[in-house]
Scaffold this motif. Sequence first.
Motif, PDB file in Angstrom:
ATOM      1  N   LEU A  91       0.827  -1.184   0.000  1.00 23.43           N
ATOM      2  CA  LEU A  91       0.000   0.000   0.000  1.00 23.43           C
ATOM      3  C   LEU A  91       0.872   1.249   0.000  1.00 23.43           C
ATOM      4  N   LYS A  92       0.499   2.187  -0.835  1.00 23.27           N
ATOM      5  CA  LYS A  92       1.097   3.509  -0.850  1.00 23.27           C
ATOM      6  C   LYS A  92       0.011   4.583  -0.866  1.00 23.27           C
ATOM      7  N   ASN A  93      -1.173   4.191  -1.313  1.00 22.86           N
ATOM      8  CA  ASN A  93      -2.232   5.163  -1.529  1.00 22.86           C
ATOM      9  C   ASN A  93      -3.577   4.465  -1.332  1.00 22.86           C
ATOM     10  N   LEU A  94      -4.337   4.871  -0.322  1.00 22.10           N
ATOM     11  CA  LEU A  94      -5.620   4.214  -0.056  1.00 22.10           C
ATOM     12  C   LEU A  94      -6.632   4.445  -1.171  1.00 22.10           C
ATOM     13  N   TRP A  95      -6.569   5.592  -1.813  1.00 23.45           N
ATOM     14  CA  TRP A  95      -7.502   5.864  -2.914  1.00 23.45           C
ATOM     15  C   TRP A  95      -7.281   4.865  -4.048  1.00 23.45           C
ATOM     16  N   ALA A  96      -6.025   4.639  -4.420  1.00 26.35           N
ATOM     17  CA  ALA A  96      -5.716   3.675  -5.484  1.00 26.35           C
ATOM     18  C   ALA A  96      -6.083   2.259  -5.054  1.00 26.35           C
ATOM     19  N   ALA A  97      -5.835   1.930  -3.802  1.00 27.31           N
ATOM     20  CA  ALA A  97      -6.204   0.607  -3.299  1.00 27.31           C
ATOM     21  C   ALA A  97      -7.720   0.427  -3.339  1.00 27.31           C
ATOM     22  N   ASP A  98      -8.467   1.478  -2.973  1.00 19.65           N
ATOM     23  CA  ASP A  98      -9.929   1.411  -3.027  1.00 19.65           C
ATOM     24  C   ASP A  98     -10.420   1.168  -4.447  1.00 19.65           C
TER      25      ASP A  98
ATOM     26  N   ARG B 268       3.640   2.571   8.316  1.00 18.50           N
ATOM     27  CA  ARG B 268       4.165   3.938   8.295  1.00 18.50           C
ATOM     28  C   ARG B 268       3.179   4.808   7.514  1.00 18.50           C
ATOM     29  N   ASP B 269       3.437   6.091   7.508  1.00 17.09           N
ATOM     30  CA  ASP B 269       2.582   7.038   6.798  1.00 17.09           C
ATOM     31  C   ASP B 269       2.494   6.653   5.321  1.00 17.09           C
ATOM     32  N   LEU B 270       1.285   6.555   4.817  1.00 21.56           N
ATOM     33  CA  LEU B 270       1.083   6.157   3.426  1.00 21.56           C
ATOM     34  C   LEU B 270       1.631   7.178   2.440  1.00 21.56           C
ATOM     35  N   ALA B 271       1.799   8.413   2.875  1.00 15.46           N
ATOM     36  CA  ALA B 271       2.309   9.451   1.977  1.00 15.46           C
ATOM     37  C   ALA B 271       3.832   9.514   1.977  1.00 15.46           C
ATOM     38  N   SER B 272       4.495   8.674   2.767  1.00 12.42           N
ATOM     39  CA  SER B 272       5.954   8.733   2.842  1.00 12.42           C
ATOM     40  C   SER B 272       6.587   8.241   1.547  1.00 12.42           C
ATOM     41  N   GLU B 273       7.722   8.813   1.231  1.00 11.75           N
ATOM     42  CA  GLU B 273       8.456   8.435   0.022  1.00 11.75           C
ATOM     43  C   GLU B 273       9.153   7.094   0.235  1.00 11.75           C
ATOM     44  N   GLY B 274       9.437   6.431  -0.860  1.00 12.92           N
ATOM     45  CA  GLY B 274      10.227   5.201  -0.774  1.00 12.92           C
ATOM     46  C   GLY B 274       9.399   3.942  -0.759  1.00 12.92           C
ATOM     47  N   LYS B 275       9.751   3.059   0.154  1.00 12.84           N
ATOM     48  CA  LYS B 275       9.185   1.722   0.211  1.00 12.84           C
ATOM     49  C   LYS B 275       7.675   1.724   0.410  1.00 12.84           C
ATOM     50  N   LEU B 276       7.088   0.586   0.102  1.00  9.35           N
ATOM     51  CA  LEU B 276       5.676   0.397   0.389  1.00  9.35           C
ATOM     52  C   LEU B 276       5.432   0.540   1.884  1.00  9.35           C
ATOM     53  N   ALA B 277       4.280   1.051   2.234  1.00  9.34           N
ATOM     54  CA  ALA B 277       3.958   1.285   3.641  1.00  9.34           C
ATOM     55  C   ALA B 277       3.171   0.132   4.248  1.00  9.34           C
TER      56      ALA B 277
END
Length: 98
Positions: A1-8, A37-46
Amino acid sequence: LKNLWAADRFDNGLTEWLITEQGFEPEKILRADLWIRDLASEGKLAGAGVMIINPPWQLEEKLLALLPWLAETLAQGDGYGWRLDGGLTEEDVEEVED
């Protein structure tokens, strides 16, 4: 997960296909997501998510007890979390189509 909107959007599209093309009842679909971790953080998947079709009896209740503890235990700073949705509804699917 990186973005809940995209996951939705993905989850709702999958749910729509399962309901309309495969004949599953919405109540037989369970979504569980966990992020450390914060979904808006850069780098690895959260975090990660899973869609479970026809979940075993009491799985939803057990995940409801486990996910908060697991998220807090694995947390890497602020912004960790979890969600558990039993039976995505027709309204959830319609929101993606609009």
